[in-house]
Design an enzyme around this catalytic site. Structure first.
Site, PDB file in Angstrom:
ATOM      1  N   LYS A  47      93.470  17.800  55.603  1.00  0.00           N
ATOM      2  CA  LYS A  47      93.368  16.945  54.406  1.00  0.00           C
ATOM      3  C   LYS A  47      92.866  17.693  53.167  1.00  0.00           C
ATOM      4  CE  LYS A  47      92.699  12.311  56.240  1.00  0.00           C
ATOM      5  NZ  LYS A  47      91.784  11.168  56.301  1.00  0.00           N
ATOM      6  N   ASN A  68      95.664  12.334  51.821  1.00  0.00           N
ATOM      7  CA  ASN A  68      96.208  11.861  53.104  1.00  0.00           C
ATOM      8  C   ASN A  68      97.686  11.479  52.989  1.00  0.00           C
ATOM      9  OD1 ASN A  68      96.140   9.368  51.827  1.00  0.00           O
ATOM     10  ND2 ASN A  68      95.294   8.270  53.582  1.00  0.00           N
ATOM     11  N   ASP A  83      93.219   5.989  51.383  1.00  0.00           N
ATOM     12  CA  ASP A  83      92.171   5.351  52.207  1.00  0.00           C
ATOM     13  C   ASP A  83      91.304   4.385  51.394  1.00  0.00           C
ATOM     14  OD1 ASP A  83      92.765   6.362  54.698  1.00  0.00           O
ATOM     15  OD2 ASP A  83      91.449   8.112  54.506  1.00  0.00           O
TER      16      ASP A  83
HETATM   17  P1  NAP Z   1      84.400  12.550  59.246  1.00  0.00           P
HETATM   18  O1  NAP Z   1      84.819  13.117  57.935  1.00  0.00           O
HETATM   19  O2  NAP Z   1      84.319  13.431  60.432  1.00  0.00           O
HETATM   20  O3  NAP Z   1      82.960  11.825  59.039  1.00  0.00           O
HETATM   21  C1  NAP Z   1      82.275  11.288  60.136  1.00  0.00           C
HETATM   22  C2  NAP Z   1      81.032  10.546  59.655  1.00  0.00           C
HETATM   23  O4  NAP Z   1      80.411   9.953  60.790  1.00  0.00           O
HETATM   24  C3  NAP Z   1      79.985  11.458  59.012  1.00  0.00           C
HETATM   25  O5  NAP Z   1      79.304  10.764  58.014  1.00  0.00           O
HETATM   26  C4  NAP Z   1      79.059  11.753  60.195  1.00  0.00           C
HETATM   27  O6  NAP Z   1      77.728  12.072  59.821  1.00  0.00           O
HETATM   28  C5  NAP Z   1      79.047  10.412  60.890  1.00  0.00           C
HETATM   29  N1  NAP Z   1      78.676  10.517  62.289  1.00  0.00           N
HETATM   30  C6  NAP Z   1      79.391  11.082  63.297  1.00  0.00           C
HETATM   31  N2  NAP Z   1      78.728  10.978  64.465  1.00  0.00           N
HETATM   32  C7  NAP Z   1      77.545  10.335  64.183  1.00  0.00           C
HETATM   33  C8  NAP Z   1      76.438   9.922  64.951  1.00  0.00           C
HETATM   34  N3  NAP Z   1      76.379  10.149  66.272  1.00  0.00           N
HETATM   35  N4  NAP Z   1      75.422   9.276  64.335  1.00  0.00           N
HETATM   36  C9  NAP Z   1      75.472   9.017  63.019  1.00  0.00           C
HETATM   37  N5  NAP Z   1      76.491   9.386  62.212  1.00  0.00           N
HETATM   38  C10 NAP Z   1      77.520  10.039  62.801  1.00  0.00           C
HETATM   39  O7  NAP Z   1      85.375  11.358  59.680  1.00  0.00           O
HETATM   40  P2  NAP Z   1      86.205  10.353  58.735  1.00  0.00           P
HETATM   41  O8  NAP Z   1      87.579  10.883  58.542  1.00  0.00           O
HETATM   42  O9  NAP Z   1      85.389  10.008  57.545  1.00  0.00           O
HETATM   43  O10 NAP Z   1      86.356   9.079  59.723  1.00  0.00           O
HETATM   44  C11 NAP Z   1      85.237   8.276  60.080  1.00  0.00           C
HETATM   45  C12 NAP Z   1      85.719   7.082  60.900  1.00  0.00           C
HETATM   46  O11 NAP Z   1      86.586   6.276  60.104  1.00  0.00           O
HETATM   47  C13 NAP Z   1      86.556   7.457  62.138  1.00  0.00           C
HETATM   48  O12 NAP Z   1      86.191   6.592  63.180  1.00  0.00           O
HETATM   49  C14 NAP Z   1      87.977   7.196  61.711  1.00  0.00           C
HETATM   50  O13 NAP Z   1      88.832   6.841  62.799  1.00  0.00           O
HETATM   51  C15 NAP Z   1      87.792   6.011  60.784  1.00  0.00           C
HETATM   52  N6  NAP Z   1      88.852   5.897  59.759  1.00  0.00           N
HETATM   53  C16 NAP Z   1      89.499   4.696  59.672  1.00  0.00           C
HETATM   54  C17 NAP Z   1      90.503   4.532  58.735  1.00  0.00           C
HETATM   55  C18 NAP Z   1      91.223   3.224  58.638  1.00  0.00           C
HETATM   56  O14 NAP Z   1      92.296   3.174  58.026  1.00  0.00           O
HETATM   57  N7  NAP Z   1      90.712   2.149  59.194  1.00  0.00           N
HETATM   58  C19 NAP Z   1      90.845   5.592  57.856  1.00  0.00           C
HETATM   59  C20 NAP Z   1      90.131   6.796  57.971  1.00  0.00           C
HETATM   60  C21 NAP Z   1      89.137   6.928  58.937  1.00  0.00           C
HETATM   61  P3  NAP Z   1      77.298  13.605  59.451  1.00  0.00           P
HETATM   62  O15 NAP Z   1      77.715  13.819  58.028  1.00  0.00           O
HETATM   63  O16 NAP Z   1      75.856  13.594  59.653  1.00  0.00           O
HETATM   64  O17 NAP Z   1      78.047  14.492  60.432  1.00  0.00           O
END
Ligand code: NAP
Length: 263
Positions: A47, A68, A83
């Protein structure tokens, strides 16, 4: 969902998934023009890397720093991030009024950044809570540079959540806590939730997360991540085809696929 949408509108398009290994991104993107593809979605881990191969970046994608969706228009590649608008549409289509509200956003990753930039045009204040505080602080800094918004940063802890939720209208989970296979995990203890709060969990696998389950039980209004998934896809569909996306057909396709996955 895209293939279902193309079929519904009688468009001679097809959507495929390609795994692009590290080091092959440039040749993959050049191939989009060479093969005359209409567009593509980009997902983890490309991305950010894709930015340097695009001819034009829309304002949201540029602020967010991640793309994206790419559209190929006469051999020129345009980058977007759908998004944030997908999240906004999910809230609005479920009747949530955002204007002037106080929002708390958990997470500071890619999805959180996209949502934060879009929400900032509407809400009164935004609190970003993240496990890693400097990451949330960096997001807050870029928001302050681009938007006129009151933004606060907190570490994601139970104590901070308890305090913040007293003054929050909309709580959004943009962390991956609760995502399959860790479906019993939740970023917010049930005891912190109360009626009057809108809880939006952007996780779509599972469709009903533990957080959404707890929030419903506590009388909160709940918004599902699957709605955001459909609306961000619909935005991409419209960028590629110039036609209105058949939302319900696309939603049915997504629900069918997710249910199949979980059974
Ligand atoms: P990302 O960039 O990897 O970010 C992950 C986030 O989750 C970070 O803030 C991370 O905190 C936090 N995190 C991970 N494990 C954790 C834990 N054990 N305790 C507390 N915080 C934790 O991922 P992303 O792309 O933003 O996606 C995040 C979620 O959104 C995923 O589940 C994804 O499937 C979902 N999503 C949904 C859509 C939709 O259309 N509905 C679109 C995009 C994403 P740190 O910064 O501390 O690592």
């Amino acid at each position: 969902m895209h293939n279902a949408g193309f079929r519904e509108l009688g468009l001679d398009y097809a959507y495929f998934a390609f795994r692009v290994p590290k080091g092959c991104l440039k040749s993959a993107i050049l191939g989009v023009v060479g093969l005359g593809m209409v567009g593509l979605n980009i997902t983890i881990p490309h991305k950010l890397g894709v930015l340097k191969y695009l001819d034009h970046l829309d304002e949201d994608a540029s602020c967010i720093g991640a793309v994206n969706t790419v559209a190929n228009r006469d051999g020129r590649l345009y980058g977007y991030n759908t998004d944030g608008i997908g999240a906004l549409r999910a809230l609005e289509q479920n009747g949530v009024i955002i204007k002037g509200k106080r929002a708390a956003l958990m997470g500071a990753g890619g999805a959180s950044r996209a949502i934060a930039f879009k929400l900032s045009d509407h809400v009164k204040s935004l609190t970003i809570l993240n496990r890693t505080t400097p990451r949330a602080a960096s997001l807050a800094q870029s928001l302050k540079r681009h938007k006129n918004i009151e933004v606060n940063v907190r570490k994601l802890t139970e104590e901070n959540l308890r305090e913040i939720l007293r003054e929050t209208d909309i709580l959004i989970n943009a962390t991956s806590v609760g995502m399959w296979p860790n479906i019993n995990a939740t970023p917010v203890g049930e005891g912190l939730l109360s009626p009057g709060l809108t809880v939006f969990d952007i996780i779509y696998n599972p469709i009903q997360t533990r957080l959404l389950h707890d929030a419903s039980k506590k009388g909160c209004r709940v918004i599902r991540g699957v709605d955001m998934l459909v609306y961000q896809g619909a935005e991409a569909f419209e960028l590629w085809t110039g036609m209105n996306a058949p939302i319900e057909i696309m939603r049915n396709a997504v629900m069918k696929a997710l249910r199949r996955k979980s059974s």
